[in-house]
Design a protein around this motif. Sequence first.
Motif, PDB file in Angstrom:
ATOM      1  N   PRO A   1       0.820  -1.222   0.000  1.00  0.00           N
ATOM      2  CA  PRO A   1       0.000   0.000   0.000  1.00  0.00           C
ATOM      3  C   PRO A   1       0.851   1.269   0.000  1.00  0.00           C
ATOM      4  O   PRO A   1       0.440   2.293  -0.559  1.00  0.00           O
ATOM      5  N   GLY A   2       2.053   1.198   0.592  1.00  0.00           N
ATOM      6  CA  GLY A   2       2.917   2.378   0.668  1.00  0.00           C
ATOM      7  C   GLY A   2       3.376   2.881  -0.692  1.00  0.00           C
ATOM      8  O   GLY A   2       3.842   4.011  -0.807  1.00  0.00           O
ATOM      9  N   LEU A   3       3.242   2.080  -1.741  1.00  0.00           N
ATOM     10  CA  LEU A   3       3.663   2.512  -3.083  1.00  0.00           C
ATOM     11  C   LEU A   3       2.554   3.247  -3.832  1.00  0.00           C
ATOM     12  O   LEU A   3       2.782   3.781  -4.913  1.00  0.00           O
ATOM     13  N   ALA A   4       1.354   3.278  -3.239  1.00  0.00           N
ATOM     14  CA  ALA A   4       0.194   3.792  -3.981  1.00  0.00           C
ATOM     15  C   ALA A   4       0.174   5.313  -4.056  1.00  0.00           C
ATOM     16  O   ALA A   4       0.731   5.998  -3.208  1.00  0.00           O
ATOM     17  N   ASP A   5      -0.495   5.843  -5.102  1.00  0.00           N
ATOM     18  CA  ASP A   5      -0.753   7.277  -5.158  1.00  0.00           C
ATOM     19  C   ASP A   5      -2.201   7.593  -4.801  1.00  0.00           C
ATOM     20  O   ASP A   5      -2.572   8.742  -4.596  1.00  0.00           O
ATOM     21  N   THR A   6      -3.057   6.575  -4.762  1.00  0.00           N
ATOM     22  CA  THR A   6      -4.484   6.782  -4.479  1.00  0.00           C
ATOM     23  C   THR A   6      -4.996   5.655  -3.605  1.00  0.00           C
ATOM     24  O   THR A   6      -4.599   4.500  -3.809  1.00  0.00           O
ATOM     25  N   ALA A   7      -5.880   5.995  -2.652  1.00  0.00           N
ATOM     26  CA  ALA A   7      -6.529   4.960  -1.842  1.00  0.00           C
ATOM     27  C   ALA A   7      -8.036   5.152  -1.931  1.00  0.00           C
ATOM     28  O   ALA A   7      -8.525   6.283  -1.859  1.00  0.00           O
ATOM     29  N   VAL A   8      -8.763   4.066  -2.149  1.00  0.00           N
ATOM     30  CA  VAL A   8     -10.225   4.171  -2.217  1.00  0.00           C
ATOM     31  C   VAL A   8     -10.863   3.104  -1.341  1.00  0.00           C
ATOM     32  O   VAL A   8     -10.325   2.006  -1.190  1.00  0.00           O
TER      33      VAL A   8
END
Length: 410
Positions: A353-360
């Motif tokens: 998750p730490g690599l993400a640019d967006t969380a939904v």
Amino acid sequence: MRPQVVVVGASLAGLRAAEQLRAQGYAGDLTIVGAEKHKPYNRPPLSKEALSGHGPDVTVEALSASLAFRPKSSIADVRWQLGSPAVSSDLAEGLLSLANGQVLAFDALVVATGLRPRRLLGDTPTRGRHVVRTVDDAVSLRAALVPAVRAVVVGGGFIGCEVASTLTSLGARVTVVEPLPVPMLRGVGAELGAALRAHHEHTGLQVITGQGVSRLIGATEDAEQVAAVVLDDGTELAADLVIESIGSHPNTEWLQGNGLDLTDGVLCDNQLRVEGRAEIVAAGDIARFPNPRFDDIARRVEHWNMPGETAKRAAVTLADHLSGHATTTDPFTPLPAFWSDQFGLRLQSFGSPGLADTAVVEHGALDDLDGGLVMAYLRKDRLVGAVLVNVPASEYRRYRDAVAPLPLAV
Ligand SMILES: Cc1cc2nc3c(=O)[nH]c(=O)nc-3n(C[C@H](O)[C@H](O)[C@H](O)COP(=O)(O)OP(=O)(O)OC[C@H]3O[C@@H](n4cnc5c(N)ncnc54)[C@H](O)[C@@H]3O)c2cc1C
């Protein structure tokens, strides 16, 4: 002469590496060197049930025995060199020096020395300060937990929040101090971090964010005993106990002087070979390697499933080298996974998750974590991570299979 393989680090990664070397057909000598005097044991319970499930008089021997892994019979002949860390090495000569003065010769080496906790600056006060990494740490903390003790947990990462949860359940009055805007920001992102904070505060935890600790104050009558934590803005928090949970250092000092890249752990290639050395592999928290499931950047991963996965691949690489076989070139693409138990919630994470640019929010609501939530983490529209909160284990597979699926991204 029989080949000599020395495994440095007697915890999960070292144990699994030795077992996997045997599984790969390696029949030579095996020595496992460990800094602790204990045989390998399981660390995740140290911040959870190992603290809450034992009384204040639990001993180090009893706790390490209750958490011990049972080694496979294939390594019954392994030589254990416990209680004395490796202090230096000459990789060109194949020599390893231990703190007790012993020098071990090796043909091949497994680096599995993991991490140690970072500490707050300042040597004093000395008493009332704790970390949680070893059974000795957990026993020392458990003994200090008297009813209504005032505890300040410095660092609101996963281990800090777990310790806060366990201490609260044991009747302590707990404050978490986190310099970032929300707890567990790097692991779960801002939205879920804020939701977890709200959930935890609802159960009585005090959380202070955006503040670091500038110093500790000793008691007036005994300067060696911690009495308060001073935050960056000058706020003083009274504390009988301070739990320092501010990250970790890779244990690489014993490898210095050999020209390795030890910037953050030990740099390896995708087959866990320490860069430039065919006879040395690394496994577990200390191994920094590229995972083409995500990209080509070498990273360390501090999750319980990685020692097993990396040890398996490292053993294949080393066994191939020792037997003269060509090394497999299949990409090594493990899916990181971890769980965490805090304030009645079970968190389960897959991917990065730490690599993400967006969380939904994929399922559930951020203001009802008890009811079950799934967060999806996207990088350039690709699902790179999922965090499940209070979701039945029977659902895990669905999400695990959806994260960063193969074929590879690069
Ligand atoms: C309190 C706590 C809770 C955790 N909870 C979770 C969880 O809920 N979920 C999850 O996924 N993961 C969790 N983890 C992470 C997981 O336990 C680690 O990823 C795992 O222990 C890493 O194993 P390792 O063998 O690579 O390193 P380690 O377990 O750190 O072992 C390294 C070993 O090497 C030894 N060593 C160090 N230096 C030397 C030297 N110079 N010579 C010889 N030996 C040396 C150390 O003493 C240690 O025994 C937790 C970790 C901790 C500490």
